[in-house]
Design a protein around this motif. Structure first.
Motif, mmCIF file in Angstrom:
data_model
loop_
_atom_site.group_PDB
_atom_site.id
_atom_site.type_symbol
_atom_site.label_atom_id
_atom_site.label_comp_id
_atom_site.label_asym_id
_atom_site.label_seq_id
_atom_site.Cartn_x
_atom_site.Cartn_y
_atom_site.Cartn_z
ATOM 1 N N HIS A 1 0.885 -1.165 0.000
ATOM 2 C CA HIS A 1 0.000 0.000 0.000
ATOM 3 C C HIS A 1 0.920 1.211 0.000
ATOM 4 N N ILE A 2 0.983 1.886 -1.136
ATOM 5 C CA ILE A 2 1.980 2.937 -1.330
ATOM 6 C C ILE A 2 1.385 4.309 -1.035
ATOM 7 N N TYR A 3 2.027 5.053 -0.166
ATOM 8 C CA TYR A 3 1.575 6.411 0.179
ATOM 9 C C TYR A 3 2.603 7.426 -0.249
ATOM 10 N N ALA A 4 2.282 8.168 -1.323
ATOM 11 C CA ALA A 4 3.200 9.182 -1.842
ATOM 12 C C ALA A 4 2.519 10.538 -1.788
ATOM 13 N N GLN A 5 3.335 11.580 -1.871
ATOM 14 C CA GLN A 5 2.766 12.933 -1.765
ATOM 15 C C GLN A 5 2.600 13.609 -3.121
#
Lengths: 121, 812
Positions: free
Chosen positions: B79-83
């Motif tokens: 689960h990738i969390y990028a800005q």
């Protein structure tokens, strides 16, 4: 006898230490083993060359493969075995033979390079 | 005293050097054994999953704008969390490569026609030449230009490529995937072109099948009347994608005429057609049901794409999150974005359109391959030179000529398997530059139907049925892609390359493509069936299959209180609706007086059967042989045709049994008397009952004893594959399992305040054959289980459920 055990232990330690250095090629352990062979002759430790090296190489390769396989809990050796239709232990023995041959030859070469009865080139 | 160098040492030294040399490289198909079995860097080190299991791992991400968190859940779904988007696709590339590097890299070699660089056997060189000549690599290069011209797709592809390369750069030999070690080569840098090659490979899988030459010869051999009867373009009993405006009377369309140019001298007949690995009988299922028909009042979407089953699986599961995007689903290793999935507001699925978008033009060429004839004028052939590198041999330069139609695949220098395919130009929609990434990236952030429409509007190849469901209870289906405008029969047969009238130049306008929006029945569905009834204003042909769609229709129309459990039951349904339809017809024709007591017993058993291919079913196998024998006996006269590819569709045969049981085709060639349908159906049953009695004595009578599924590793090494998995289902049941094809991903999504989703694929998240995550889903998949898909609404939820966490740091 004591010499033999010392050399055996020393060879195994040399192989492992060399292989700890990640950037060296896979066969790099041969060089310190050859060097050990040279030292053995100079120091006049009377030991078997090839046989002792073979045993050290065999134990290191087969042993380390078994160790990593157990520690990492994977299935690679089984799969390689399946590939050749042999049990995994055959793969371990095969790796031992490769390690043994290389180490044995290296130690023998080292000894021979500076043997007493040498005729100069 | 200094010793001198001893000559005795020369031999052991030489032996040592030679041994090291020999053990470092692949020889005679033996992997480089020294390196491979070295305990410190060799195969055993591929068991190391320290990174994947690390509770916290910090990764340098100098190329990133802001830190990125990756939370792996228990099944190792990232689960990738990028800005921002750039960082998101960078991380997707990095994480995908860390799980599937060899698979995605190998796919690009296969797609581009570069396998001879890895394998030294001649077959691979021929494969490469063919791959280059049909133009996959060239098409990928042309498409990349279009993709780079669009800022959105350029950014995604560039960032993804950088991410893959960041992963590759930090690999030592110890850490490279096992397959590289086995095959004796190392990963090369990833590129944007490689990502395009991955999508072209999928397009090739879905549109690479063709029957043009076979159909051309069949219409000549059978004559118009018989041909139109046996190989029609439409069937009466169908549930098309655009299931509207059903014509009152089934007219079987306007029969096709033998095109005036088409004769034996045009084709120079008598040849054998190469078998294609593609199976047009297999495809995918997808449907969407509006909340008006569901228990919860929320819409549900289901999709199970059927593809070649492989280990590692063609899909990888993940969740991608950045400002404005929170999407979950499956991605194809090597390509950015989610291909099939859902976000908080919409869900979408895809099935293959199955249309014929691959046509051949017979050319007239000068002997020196300089010119070809078009409308009585000689035009220059263009050419390009393909550089094919070979392992252990000199690079080969292959000249590929092209006419205005497309590349000439087989010519004097590359005759191929079929002499009749010589000097034909291939026109294929796959060649046209296209940007499919745009569609998927836009679908990932779609919030409503308008976004969905805008995303798919320019989607062109391969033609797909897109199924859509929105939280606001809008459902839709679109048969979307480039569909050329053709005259009746155009492209079904070999075309005449000397006439410009045979080239199509127009495409069906997007708004006229088959589609449905919020139909009265409150559901839409596709399963590779015909996109329309025969009253659609445009001609098209393809390799459609109606059976699964008819069954889905039966099941969906039955209930207006559908729920997730019900959807699972439909996806796992093992009934072949055609078998169920055909059985009573066969029973009505069989001549009982010719059967012995055992055969009569079998007949009574089979008459209770309902077309069900459950694992434990004890009749399915008997029926299968019976039907297969009936088909074989009926079309026995075609066996003599050397170009014979496939019998007429089963629907045609059943129709013939019903309406014309004395038709000449029922007569067996090998006997003196004249048989009718009843005779051969009885013959077929006697043979099948006898066969089945034999195997029953060996203790094999359940369907699962025969029906085996194989998940093959791309190298075909059984040790890395899952072989002979006994499975339920059948190629034309909704649960379309077969020897090496089947549901490659099952997904069911119920939208609402928070999407509820379930899914599973055969395989596992890791592509590493030594990993515990390589094949850990397969048993559950085969049992028909589903995993809850953990769609997190925010990073705090993801963090709480994480089994391991990776953090990309921007610190220099």
């Amino acid at each position: 006898m004591l010499n033999n055990i010392k050399i055996l232990a020393l060879t195994i330690i040399l192989i492992i230490l060399t292989r700890m250095i990640g950037i060296l090629p896979w066969w790099s352990f041969i060089i310190p083993v050859v060097a050990l062979g040279i030292v053995m002759t100079i120091k006049k430790w009377s030991t078997a060359g090839f046989g002792l090296g073979f045993l050290a190489g065999f134990l290191t390769w087969a042993g380390a493969n078994l160790y990593f396989d157990a520690a990492l809990q994977g299935a690679v050796l089984d799969k390689l075995g399946l590939l050749l239709s042999v049990p995994a232990i055959v793969i371990v023995l095969l790796s031992g033979i490769i390690g043994g041959l290389l180490t044995g030859l290296a130690l023998y070469t080292g000894k021979a390079l500076v043997a007493e009865r040498s005729i100069g080139i | 005293m200094m010793k001198k160098i001893n000559t005795d040492a020369v031999f052991p030294l030489a032996a040592l050097v030679m041994l090291v040399f020999a053990l470092s490289r692949q020889m005679f198909m033996v992997p480089p054994l020294g390196k491979l079995l070295d305990p410190f860097i060799g195969a055993v080190q591929n068991e190391d999953e320290g990174r994947l299991n690390a509770s916290a791992l910090s990764i340098p991400g100098k190329e990133l704008k802001a830190p990125v968190q990756v939370y792996f859940d228990k099944r190792k779904v990232p689960h990738i969390y990028a800005q921002n988007n750039n960082d998101l696709y960078f991380a997707q590339g990095y994480v995908t490569a860390s799980l599937r590097l060899w698979q995605m890299d190998f796919m690009t070699y296969a797609s581009a026609g570069r396998l001879a660089e890895i394998f030294s056997q001649k077959d691979f060189f021929d494969y490469d030449r063919n791959q280059r000549r049909i133009g996959i690599l060239e098409a990928a290069k042309q498409s990349l230009k279009v993709i780079n011209a669009n800022p959105l797709t350029k950014e995604a592809l560039t960032a993804y490529t950088k991410g893959v390369n960041a992963y590759i750069r930090q690999l030592s030999y110890r850490e490279i995937p096992l397959e590289y070690k086995m095959l004796g080569y190392e990963p090369e840098p990833w590129s944007e072109l490689k990502s395009v090659l991955v999508l072209k490979s999928m397009a090739n899988n879905m549109t690479g099948y063709e029957e043009d030459l076979f159909m051309s010869k069949m219409i000549l051999a059978l004559g118009e009347e018989n041909f139109n009867k046996l190989y029609p373009d439409y069937y009466e009993n169908s549930t098309p994608v655009m299931n509207a405006n059903k014509p009152a009377l089934f007219a079987a369309a306007a029969p096709l005429k033998v095109p005036s140019y088409l004769d034996y001298s045009f084709l120079s007949s008598n040849s054998v057609i190469a078998e294609s690995p593609y199976n047009p009988r297999l495809g995918s299922n997808s449907w969407a049901v509006s909340g008006k028909r569901t228990k919860s009042g929320f819409p549900i979407l289901a999709n199970d794409p059927h593809l070649g089953l492989s280990l590692p699986n063609i899909w990888i599961e993940m969740q991608l999150t950045a400002p404005g995007m929170n999407v979950y689903g499956v991605s194809i290793p090597g390509a950015p974005a989610i291909i099939i999935g859902f976000n908080e507001k919409v869900a979408w699925g895809i099935t293959n359109g199955s249309d014929d978008v691959r046509d051949w033009y017979k050319l007239k060429i000068t002997n020196d391959y300089k010119q070809y004839e078009l409308d009585g004028q000689w035009r220059k052939l263009t050419y390009r030179v393909e550089e094919i590198k070979r392992r252990g041999e000199a690079t080969f330069y292959d000249t590929v000529y092209s006419s205005v139609h497309g590349p000439i695949v087989n010519n004097r220098s590359f005759p191929g398997k079929d002499p009749d395919m010589m000097d034909m130009a291939l026109r294929w929609e796959l060649h046209r530059p296209s940007n499919e990434f745009y569609t998927f990236i836009k679908l990932n952030t779609a919030a409503d139907y308008n976004d969905y429409k805008a995303a798919i509007r320019n989607y062109s190849t391969p033609l797909q049925n897109f199924t859509y469901a929105g939280r606001d209870n809008v459902i839709a289906i679109n048969h979307q892609g480039s569909m050329p405008v053709k005259w009746a029969g155009q492209g079904k047969f070999i075309l005449d390359g000397t006439r410009s009238a045979h080239l199509y130049t127009k495409y069906i306008p997007v708004d006229s493509l088959p589609q449905r929006y919020n139909p009265d029945c409150n559901y839409v569905q596709s399963a590779n069936q015909h996109p329309t009834y025969d009253n659609y204003p445009y001609y098209y042909n393809g390799y459609y299959s109606e059976t699964r769609a008819n069954r889905i229709e039966q099941l969906l129309s039955k209930s207006d209180k559908l729920d997730i459990a019900g959807m699972e039951a439909i996806q796992l349904d093992n009934t072949n609706s055609f078998s169920a339809e055909a059985l009573p017809v066969l029973l009505s024709k069989i001549n009982r007086s010719r059967l012995n007591p055992q055969q009569l017993k079998d007949l009574d058993a089979v008459s209770q059967w309902k077309g069900n291919y459950d694992y434990e079913d004890k009749i399915a196998r008997l029926y299968e042989i019976w039907w297969a024998n009936t088909v074989f006996y009926t079309w026995d006269e075609f066996k003599n045709y050397r170009f014979y590819l496939r019998p007429p569709d089963k629907v045609v045969l059943l129709d013939l049994i019903r309406k014309d049981p004395d038709n000449k085709y029922f007569d067996l060639q090998s006997t003196a008397q004249r048989e009718n349908a009843s005779d051969i159906i009885t013959d077929a049953f006697i043979t099948s009952s006898n066969d089945f009695t034999k195997t029953r004595k060996e203790g094999r009578e359940q369907w699962g004893d025969y029906h085996k599924v194989n998940l093959m590793h791309p190298t075909n090494l059984p040790a890395f594959s899952e072989m002979s998995l006994s499975a339920a289902g059948q190629s034309e049941a909704i649960n379309a399992t077969s020897r090496n094809w089947g549901p490659s991903w099952r997904m069911i999504v119920e939208l609402g305040d928070r999407p509820k989703a379930y899914g599973i694929y055969p395989g596992g998240q890791s592509g590493n054959p030594a990993s515990e995550y390589y094949n850990n889903f397969t048993k559950d998949w085969n049992k028909g289980k589903y995993y809850p898909l953990l769609f997190f609404m925010n990073s705090a939820e993801a963090k709480a459920a994480a089994s391991s966490t990776w953090t990309f740091n921007t610190a220099k």
